[in-house]
Write a protein that holds these residues in place. Structure first.
Motif, PDB file in Angstrom:
ATOM      1  N   LEU A 248       0.834  -1.200   0.000  1.00  0.00           N
ATOM      2  CA  LEU A 248       0.000   0.000   0.000  1.00  0.00           C
ATOM      3  C   LEU A 248       0.868   1.249   0.000  1.00  0.00           C
ATOM      4  CD1 LEU A 248      -2.689   1.620   0.438  1.00  0.00           C
ATOM      5  CD2 LEU A 248      -2.283   1.335   2.894  1.00  0.00           C
ATOM      6  N   ILE A 249       0.557   2.168  -0.911  1.00  0.00           N
ATOM      7  CA  ILE A 249       1.139   3.504  -0.885  1.00  0.00           C
ATOM      8  C   ILE A 249      -0.008   4.495  -1.035  1.00  0.00           C
ATOM      9  CG2 ILE A 249       3.408   2.850  -1.772  1.00  0.00           C
ATOM     10  CD1 ILE A 249       2.487   3.746  -4.549  1.00  0.00           C
ATOM     11  N   THR A 250       0.216   5.715  -0.602  1.00  0.00           N
ATOM     12  CA  THR A 250      -0.848   6.718  -0.634  1.00  0.00           C
ATOM     13  C   THR A 250      -0.296   8.038  -1.150  1.00  0.00           C
ATOM     14  OG1 THR A 250      -1.980   5.680   1.226  1.00  0.00           O
ATOM     15  CG2 THR A 250      -2.547   7.968   0.754  1.00  0.00           C
ATOM     16  N   VAL A 251      -1.065   8.671  -2.020  1.00  0.00           N
ATOM     17  CA  VAL A 251      -0.704   9.983  -2.551  1.00  0.00           C
ATOM     18  C   VAL A 251      -1.736  10.991  -2.060  1.00  0.00           C
ATOM     19  CG1 VAL A 251      -0.313  11.364  -4.617  1.00  0.00           C
ATOM     20  CG2 VAL A 251       0.338   8.950  -4.594  1.00  0.00           C
ATOM     21  N   LEU A 278      11.254   6.666  -5.127  1.00  0.00           N
ATOM     22  CA  LEU A 278      10.843   6.829  -3.738  1.00  0.00           C
ATOM     23  C   LEU A 278      10.388   5.506  -3.147  1.00  0.00           C
ATOM     24  CD1 LEU A 278       8.819  10.181  -3.939  1.00  0.00           C
ATOM     25  CD2 LEU A 278      11.067   9.850  -2.889  1.00  0.00           C
ATOM     26  N   TYR A 279       9.640   4.736  -3.912  1.00  0.00           N
ATOM     27  CA  TYR A 279       9.153   3.451  -3.433  1.00  0.00           C
ATOM     28  C   TYR A 279      10.311   2.511  -3.114  1.00  0.00           C
ATOM     29  CZ  TYR A 279       6.775  -1.067  -3.339  1.00  0.00           C
ATOM     30  OH  TYR A 279       6.320  -2.305  -2.958  1.00  0.00           O
ATOM     31  N   PRO A 283      13.732   5.478   3.229  1.00  0.00           N
ATOM     32  CA  PRO A 283      14.057   4.850   4.512  1.00  0.00           C
ATOM     33  C   PRO A 283      12.811   4.501   5.330  1.00  0.00           C
ATOM     34  CG  PRO A 283      15.479   6.739   4.113  1.00  0.00           C
ATOM     35  CD  PRO A 283      14.410   6.779   3.063  1.00  0.00           C
ATOM     36  N   VAL A 284      11.756   5.317   5.238  1.00  0.00           N
ATOM     37  CA  VAL A 284      10.521   5.034   5.969  1.00  0.00           C
ATOM     38  C   VAL A 284       9.883   3.757   5.432  1.00  0.00           C
ATOM     39  CG1 VAL A 284       8.181   5.849   6.485  1.00  0.00           C
ATOM     40  CG2 VAL A 284      10.104   7.449   6.549  1.00  0.00           C
ATOM     41  N   PHE A 285       9.785   3.644   4.116  1.00  0.00           N
ATOM     42  CA  PHE A 285       9.218   2.432   3.526  1.00  0.00           C
ATOM     43  C   PHE A 285      10.060   1.209   3.880  1.00  0.00           C
ATOM     44  CE2 PHE A 285       6.718   4.422  -0.281  1.00  0.00           C
ATOM     45  CZ  PHE A 285       5.889   5.061   0.629  1.00  0.00           C
ATOM     46  N   GLU A 286      11.377   1.362   3.817  1.00  0.00           N
ATOM     47  CA  GLU A 286      12.263   0.246   4.154  1.00  0.00           C
ATOM     48  C   GLU A 286      12.062  -0.202   5.595  1.00  0.00           C
ATOM     49  OE1 GLU A 286      16.200   1.507   3.243  1.00  0.00           O
ATOM     50  OE2 GLU A 286      15.939   1.351   1.062  1.00  0.00           O
ATOM     51  N   GLU A 287      11.877   0.748   6.503  1.00  0.00           N
ATOM     52  CA  GLU A 287      11.672   0.411   7.906  1.00  0.00           C
ATOM     53  C   GLU A 287      10.337  -0.296   8.111  1.00  0.00           C
ATOM     54  OE1 GLU A 287      12.660   0.054  11.901  1.00  0.00           O
ATOM     55  OE2 GLU A 287      13.874   0.604  10.166  1.00  0.00           O
ATOM     56  N   LEU A 288       9.307   0.163   7.409  1.00  0.00           N
ATOM     57  CA  LEU A 288       7.997  -0.474   7.518  1.00  0.00           C
ATOM     58  C   LEU A 288       8.015  -1.901   6.977  1.00  0.00           C
ATOM     59  CD1 LEU A 288       5.729   2.529   6.495  1.00  0.00           C
ATOM     60  CD2 LEU A 288       5.620   1.321   8.678  1.00  0.00           C
ATOM     61  N   ARG A 289       8.845  -2.161   5.993  1.00  0.00           N
ATOM     62  CA  ARG A 289       8.934  -3.506   5.411  1.00  0.00           C
ATOM     63  C   ARG A 289       9.773  -4.448   6.261  1.00  0.00           C
ATOM     64  NH1 ARG A 289      10.620  -0.767  -0.242  1.00  0.00           N
ATOM     65  NH2 ARG A 289       8.590   0.118  -0.790  1.00  0.00           N
TER      66      ARG A 289
END
Length: 338
Positions: A248-251, A278-279, A283-289
Motif C-alpha cells: 500500500l502507498i498513498t498519494v 521513492l518506493y 528509509p521510511v518504507f524500508e523500515e515499515l517492510r
C-alpha cells in the motif's frame, strides 16, 4: 495506491482526519502522477515475472465527486483497464442514478460508502439527513450493478452499533461491511478521547466476531469482514499485518507520497520526485517492510505475524509506528499470557 484527489468535502464529520486547507492539483498533474504509477507497476512486474503482480487505485478525498474533472480521470482509468483496476471511496451524497450507471460503464471495481451507526448516530456524526442519502446512493449503485462496500469507523461513541450496521448492509445487499478503529490525526487530532481503550477494543473485536458468525445469506451473501489488526484476539487465527509502504502507498492531494493516509509521514512529493525511486529507496518504507517486533510484543505468540497491530494508531498516539498497538491488552497488561 490510495489517491486523494481533493480535500474539499460536503461533510464536516467529527472524526475526519482531513485538514481541508489544500488546493486541488490541476488535471495535468493528476495525469503525471498516474503515469508514475504505471511506470512503477511495469517495473515491479518486470522484476517479478514468476508471480502475478496485481495493481489497483482507490480514489478518495475529501469527496472526489466534487472535482469537475473527476469523471475525466475515471475515463483515463477505463482506457488503461488492462493495467490496473480502480475503486472509489465516497460519502455517497453526490451519487445519483446517472452517475451510478456511468460508474458501471467505466468498470469501477467497487464503491465504498461510510455508515457510522444507526440513523441517529450516523446523522449526528455526518449531518442531518445523511443516513438517507447514503442508503439512496447504495440503492442507485446496486441497481446499476456496481459492487458496494460499507465502511465503519469505530470509536467510543458508536462501536457498539456495528452489528446494526452489518444488518443494514445485509438488508441493502452490499458486498461487504468492514470496520476499523478511529485514529486521531489531522483535523481530528484533538479527539484523542474518542479512540477505543484496550478493553473497549477487545469488546469491539468480539462484536465483529459475533457479527461475522451470523453469516448473513439473505437477500445476499454479505461478507462481514474482520480481517483487521488484532482480530485474532477473539479467536480468528489469521493475524492481519499492516501493508503500508509495501503493498500500500498513498498519494495526498498536494502530491505528497506517504505510506498510508492514516500514517501521514511524507517520503517525497511526486511533483518533484519519481514514484518508483521513492518506493524503492525511502528509509521510511524500508523500515515499515522490515520484520521488526515492537517493544512490548516480543513474548507474544503472534508477534511475527501481527508485528505490532495497528501501526497508524501507534504513530498517532505515541509518535512512533514502532510501538505496540495502543489497543492491545496483551502488550499493555503483562498478566495476559500470550
Amino acid at each position: 495506491m490510495q489517491w486523494h484527489v481533493t480535500e474539499r468535502c460536503d461533510h464536516s464529520c467529527l472524526h475526519c482526519y482531513q485538514d481541508g486547507n489544500l488546493i486541488d492539483l490541476p488535471y495535468d498533474s493528476l495525469l503525471h502522477i498516474l503515469e508514475q504509477f504505471r511506470t512503477l507497476v511495469t517495473l515491479l512486474r518486470s522484476r517479478h515475472t514468476a508471480q502475478r503482480i496485481p495493481a489497483h487505485i482507490t480514489v478518495s478525498g475529501g469527496e472526489p465527486f466534487l472535482r469537475d474533472d473527476f469523471f475525466n480521470l475515471l475515463e483515463s482509468f477505463y482506457e488503461l483497464r488492462s493495467e490496473f483496476s480502480f475503486a472509489i471511496l465516497t460519502s455517497g451524497s453526490l451519487i445519483d442514478r446517472a452517475s451510478a450507471e456511468r460508474l458501471k460503464r467505466l468498470g469501477a471495481g467497487f464503491v465504498q460508502v461510510s455508515m457510522e451507526g444507526t440513523r441517529q448516530t450516523h446523522d449526528a456524526i455526518r449531518g442531518q439527513g445523511d443516513f438517507e442519502r447514503v442508503v439512496a446512493a447504495i440503492r442507485h449503485l446496486k441497481k446499476a450493478r456496481v459492487p458496494v462496500l460499507i465502511s465503519f469507523t469505530a470509536h467510543r461513541g458508536n462501536y457498539r452499533e456495528f452489528s446494526e450496521v452489518a444488518a443494514i448492509g445485509n438488508k441493502l445487499g452490499v458486498r461487504r461491511v468492514w470496520a476499523d478503529r478511529f485514529v486521531p490525526l489531522g483535523g481530528a487530532a484533538s479527539q484523542r478521547e474518542m479512540a477505543l481503550s484496550p478493553e473497549e477494543t477487545d469488546e469491539f473485536l468480539d462484536i465483529l466476531r459475533k457479527a461475522g458468525e451470523k453469516r448473513f445469506l439473505f437477500p445476499c451473501a454479505t461478507e462481514i469482514s474482520a480481517l483487521r489488526a488484532l482480530q485474532f484476539r477473539t479467536g480468528d487465527g489469521r493475524p492481519y499485518r499492516c501493508t503500508a509502504g509495501r503493498e500500500l502507498i498513498t498519494v495526498l492531494v498536494d502530491g505528497a507520497l506517504v505510506p498510508c493516509r492514516r500514517m501521514p509521514i511524507p517520503v517525497g512529493n511526486l511533483l518533484e520526485s519519481d514514484l518508483a525511486e521513492l518506493y524503492g529507496t525511502s528509509p521510511v518504507f524500508e523500515e515499515l517492510r522490515r520484520a521488526f517486533i515492537p517493544e512490548g510484543c516480543s513474548s507474544c505468540f503472534y508477534a511475527q505475524d501481527c508485528r505490532g497491530g495497528l501501526r497508524c494508531l501507534s504513530h498517532a498516539l505515541t509518535g512512533s509506528f514502532q510501538t505496540a498497538d495502543p489497543g492491545c491488552t496483551r502488550a499493555h497488561r503483562p498478566d495476559h499470557p500470550c
